[in-house]
Write a protein that holds these residues in place. Structure first.
Motif, mmCIF file in Angstrom:
data_model
loop_
_atom_site.group_PDB
_atom_site.id
_atom_site.type_symbol
_atom_site.label_atom_id
_atom_site.label_comp_id
_atom_site.label_asym_id
_atom_site.label_seq_id
_atom_site.Cartn_x
_atom_site.Cartn_y
_atom_site.Cartn_z
ATOM 1 N N GLU A 7 0.989 5.201 3.646
ATOM 2 C CA GLU A 7 0.032 4.652 4.589
ATOM 3 C C GLU A 7 -1.316 5.342 4.394
ATOM 4 O O GLU A 7 -1.429 6.558 4.463
ATOM 5 N N ALA A 8 -2.363 4.540 4.131
ATOM 6 C CA ALA A 8 -3.706 5.079 3.973
ATOM 7 C C ALA A 8 -4.347 5.211 5.343
ATOM 8 O O ALA A 8 -4.302 4.301 6.128
ATOM 9 N N GLU A 9 -4.963 6.357 5.572
ATOM 10 C CA GLU A 9 -5.523 6.577 6.898
ATOM 11 C C GLU A 9 -7.050 6.536 6.865
ATOM 12 O O GLU A 9 -7.643 5.512 7.128
ATOM 13 N N ASP A 10 -7.699 7.620 6.559
ATOM 14 C CA ASP A 10 -9.145 7.645 6.647
ATOM 15 C C ASP A 10 -9.829 7.656 5.293
ATOM 16 O O ASP A 10 -10.995 7.313 5.187
ATOM 17 N N ASN A 11 -9.167 8.043 4.270
ATOM 18 C CA ASN A 11 -9.833 8.190 2.982
ATOM 19 C C ASN A 11 -9.107 7.388 1.934
ATOM 20 O O ASN A 11 -7.894 7.377 1.878
ATOM 21 N N ILE A 12 -9.894 6.750 1.052
ATOM 22 C CA ILE A 12 -9.300 5.939 -0.002
ATOM 23 C C ILE A 12 -8.433 6.763 -0.939
ATOM 24 O O ILE A 12 -7.520 6.262 -1.574
ATOM 25 N N SER A 13 -8.719 8.080 -1.024
ATOM 26 C CA SER A 13 -7.963 8.929 -1.938
ATOM 27 C C SER A 13 -6.500 9.051 -1.532
ATOM 28 O O SER A 13 -5.665 9.455 -2.326
ATOM 29 N N THR A 14 -6.166 8.714 -0.270
ATOM 30 C CA THR A 14 -4.773 8.790 0.155
ATOM 31 C C THR A 14 -3.935 7.690 -0.490
ATOM 32 O O THR A 14 -2.719 7.799 -0.542
ATOM 33 N N VAL A 15 -4.569 6.606 -0.954
ATOM 34 C CA VAL A 15 -3.846 5.545 -1.664
ATOM 35 C C VAL A 15 -4.023 5.779 -3.158
ATOM 36 O O VAL A 15 -5.088 5.552 -3.706
ATOM 37 N N THR A 16 -2.979 6.273 -3.779
ATOM 38 C CA THR A 16 -3.030 6.521 -5.226
ATOM 39 C C THR A 16 -2.284 5.444 -5.997
ATOM 40 O O THR A 16 -2.437 5.348 -7.210
ATOM 41 N N GLN A 17 -1.494 4.646 -5.299
ATOM 42 C CA GLN A 17 -0.805 3.543 -5.951
ATOM 43 C C GLN A 17 -0.471 2.453 -4.947
ATOM 44 O O GLN A 17 -0.433 2.683 -3.741
ATOM 45 N N PHE A 18 -0.279 1.271 -5.472
ATOM 46 C CA PHE A 18 0.184 0.139 -4.669
ATOM 47 C C PHE A 18 1.640 -0.151 -5.051
ATOM 48 O O PHE A 18 2.125 0.287 -6.094
ATOM 49 N N VAL A 19 2.299 -0.888 -4.181
ATOM 50 C CA VAL A 19 3.655 -1.344 -4.463
ATOM 51 C C VAL A 19 3.635 -2.866 -4.547
ATOM 52 O O VAL A 19 3.298 -3.545 -3.577
ATOM 53 N N LEU A 20 3.952 -3.391 -5.728
ATOM 54 C CA LEU A 20 4.022 -4.831 -5.927
ATOM 55 C C LEU A 20 5.406 -5.309 -5.492
ATOM 56 O O LEU A 20 6.388 -5.121 -6.207
ATOM 57 N N VAL A 21 5.476 -5.901 -4.309
ATOM 58 C CA VAL A 21 6.763 -6.315 -3.753
ATOM 59 C C VAL A 21 7.436 -7.352 -4.654
ATOM 60 O O VAL A 21 8.651 -7.325 -4.881
ATOM 61 N N SER A 99 -0.416 2.186 -10.216
ATOM 62 C CA SER A 99 -1.537 3.029 -9.808
ATOM 63 C C SER A 99 -2.750 2.163 -9.487
ATOM 64 O O SER A 99 -2.859 1.014 -9.939
ATOM 65 N N VAL A 100 -3.661 2.723 -8.692
ATOM 66 C CA VAL A 100 -4.870 1.987 -8.325
ATOM 67 C C VAL A 100 -5.665 1.604 -9.573
ATOM 68 O O VAL A 100 -6.171 0.481 -9.691
ATOM 69 N N LEU A 101 -5.753 2.521 -10.545
ATOM 70 C CA LEU A 101 -6.483 2.236 -11.783
ATOM 71 C C LEU A 101 -5.816 1.108 -12.571
ATOM 72 O O LEU A 101 -6.493 0.191 -13.061
ATOM 73 N N ASP A 102 -4.482 1.152 -12.682
ATOM 74 C CA ASP A 102 -3.767 0.092 -13.400
ATOM 75 C C ASP A 102 -3.924 -1.248 -12.683
ATOM 76 O O ASP A 102 -4.052 -2.300 -13.323
ATOM 77 N N CYS A 103 -3.905 -1.208 -11.357
ATOM 78 C CA CYS A 103 -4.065 -2.430 -10.564
ATOM 79 C C CYS A 103 -5.453 -3.024 -10.794
ATOM 80 O O CYS A 103 -5.595 -4.235 -11.010
ATOM 81 N N CYS A 175 -6.687 1.189 4.133
ATOM 82 C CA CYS A 175 -6.127 2.003 5.200
ATOM 83 C C CYS A 175 -4.937 1.327 5.880
ATOM 84 O O CYS A 175 -4.457 1.786 6.909
ATOM 85 N N HIS A 176 -4.474 0.229 5.318
ATOM 86 C CA HIS A 176 -3.258 -0.402 5.850
ATOM 87 C C HIS A 176 -2.079 0.034 4.987
ATOM 88 O O HIS A 176 -2.085 1.101 4.394
ATOM 89 N N SER A 177 -1.068 -0.778 4.902
ATOM 90 C CA SER A 177 0.055 -0.482 4.016
ATOM 91 C C SER A 177 -0.410 -0.558 2.567
ATOM 92 O O SER A 177 -1.413 -1.203 2.248
ATOM 93 N N ASN A 178 0.296 0.116 1.674
ATOM 94 C CA ASN A 178 -0.028 0.001 0.243
ATOM 95 C C ASN A 178 0.867 -1.029 -0.441
ATOM 96 O O ASN A 178 0.845 -1.151 -1.658
#
Length: 315
Positions: A7-21, A99-103, A175-178
Motif C-alpha cells: 500500500e502506497a501512502e505518502d511517497n511514490i517511493s513506497t511503490v517499487t512494483q505493481f502486481v498484474l492480477v 517493477s515500476v521501471l519495467d511497467c 497511493c492506492h493499492s499496487n
C-alpha cells in the motif's frame, strides 16, 4: 503468489512494483491459458515472420504494397512481444510482480507501437488509394524513396509523444493499492492507482488518442471513400471486383484493430469492468495480430503463390 500487495501512502517511493492480477481469478485454468497463449504467440511469430521472409525473397512481391505489408508484419511481432511473453512468464511462475521501471517501459513501447500501427494502416490505405485512383502515376508517386520515408515516419512519429505521456503518468504519486487488474501495464488501470484528481491526465490522453488514432482513421476513411467512388465508375463488375480485392484484406484489418480499440478506450466509464477490459484488450493486442497473416494470405493470390513456391523449394 510471491509478490505481496503493498500500500502506497505518502511517497511514490513506497511503490517499487505493481502486481498484474491478469487471469489469477481463474486458478484452475492457469495451465490451459499458458498453453493457449503459447500457441497464439507461436502462430503470430511464424505467420508474420513468413510474410516478412517471402516479401524479401520473392521478386513478384517487390512492390510498395508488400513492402508496407512486411513492415506491418514486423510491427505485429513487436507489438505482441511487448505484452505476451510477460504474461506467459506470469502464468508459468505465478509471480505477477512487475517493477515500476519495467511497467513504464512496457507501457511506453506498447503506446509507441500502437501509434505506429495506426499510422502504418493509414499509409497502407494511401498506397491503395494511389494504386486504384491514380494507377498511371503509381510507380512515380510510390517510388522506393517515398515508401521508405513513409515507413520510417510511421515507426518514429509516435516516439516523442508517447515517451512524454509515459513520463507524465509515472510522475504521479501512487497511493492506492499496487494491484492492477489487467495482464499488462495499460494507461487506464495504472491511472486508477494514482492519488488525487487525474482528470487532466485523462484529458491529455484523449487529445493524444485523437491525434494518434482518430486522425489516421479519418485519413483511412477518406482514402477508402475515394477508392469506392473510383470503383463505382469502373465499367465492368469484374474490374470492380479485381480492384477491390487488393483493398479488402487491409480494410478488414483496419476494422478489426480500430473497432476493438475504440470500444476499449471510448466506451462510457460506467460500462467499464476489469473482465470486459481484459477481453477487449486481448482481442486487439493478441487475437487480431494472430489473424492478420491469415487475412492477408487467404485473400491474396500473390502471397499464396509465394508461400507455395517457398515450401516447394524447401520440401
Amino acid at each position: 503468489m510471491r509478490c505481496e500487495e503493498m500500500e502506497a501512502e505518502d511517497n511514490i517511493s513506497t511503490v517499487t512494483q505493481f502486481v498484474l492480477v491478469g487471469f489469477s481469478d481463474l486458478p484452475n485454468l492457469q495451465g490451459l491459458l499458458f498453453g493457449v497463449f503459447s500457441i497464439i504467440y507461436t502462430i503470430v511469430l511464424v505467420g508474420n515472420g513468413l510474410i516478412v521472409v517471402i516479401t524479401r525473397i520473392d521478386t513478384a512481391l517487390q512492390k510498395p504494397m508488400y513492402f508496407f505489408l512486411a513492415n506491418f508484419s514486423s510491427l505485429e511481432i513487436c507489438y505482441v512481444s511487448v505484452t505476451l511473453p510477460r504474461m506467459l512468464v506470469n502464468l508459468w511462475t505465478q509471480d505477477r510482480g512487475i517493477s515500476v521501471l519495467d511497467c513504464a517501459t512496457q507501457m511506453c513501447f506498447f503506446l509507441i507501437l500502437g501509434t505506429t500501427e495506426c499510422l502504418l494502416l493509414a499509409v497502407m490505405a494511401y498506397d491503395r488509394y494511389v494504386a486504384v485512383c491514380n494507377p498511371l502515376h503509381y510507380p512515380l508517386v510510390m517510388n522506393q524513396k517515398v515508401c521508405i520515408q513513409l515507413a520510417v515516419g510511421s515507426w518514429i512519429s509516435g516516439v516523442p509523444v508517447q515517451i512524454g505521456q509515459t513520463c507524465q503518468i509515472f510522475s504521479l504519486r501512487f497511493c492506492h493499492s499496487n494491484r492492477t487488474d489487467h495482464f499488462f501495464c495499460d494507461i487506464p488501470p495504472v491511472l486508477k492507482l494514482a492519488c488525487g484528481d487525474t482528470s487532466a491526465y485523462e484529458l491529455f490522453l484523449c487529445v493524444v488518442v485523437l491525434l494518434d488514432a482518430a486522425v489516421p482513421f479519418v485519413l483511412i476513411l477518406g482514402s477508402y471513400g475515394k477508392i469506392i467512388s473510383t470503383l463505382l465508375r469502373l465499367p465492368t463488375a469484374r474490374g470492380r471486383a479485381k480492384a477491390f480485392s487488393t483493398c479488402s484484406s487491409h480494410l478488414l484489418v483496419v476494422l478489426l484493430f480500430f473497432g476493438s480499440a475504440t470500444i476499449t478506450y471510448f466506451r462510457p466509464k460506467s460500462s467499464h469492468s476489469p473482465g470486459t477490459d481484459k477481453l477487449l484488450s486481448l482481442f486487439y493486442t493478441i487475437v487480431t495480430p494472430m489473424f492478420n497473416p491469415m487475412i492477408y494470405t487467404l485473400r491474396n493470390k500473390d502471397v499464396i503463390a509465394a508461400l507455395r513456391k517457398l515450401f516447394l523449394k524447401k520440401f
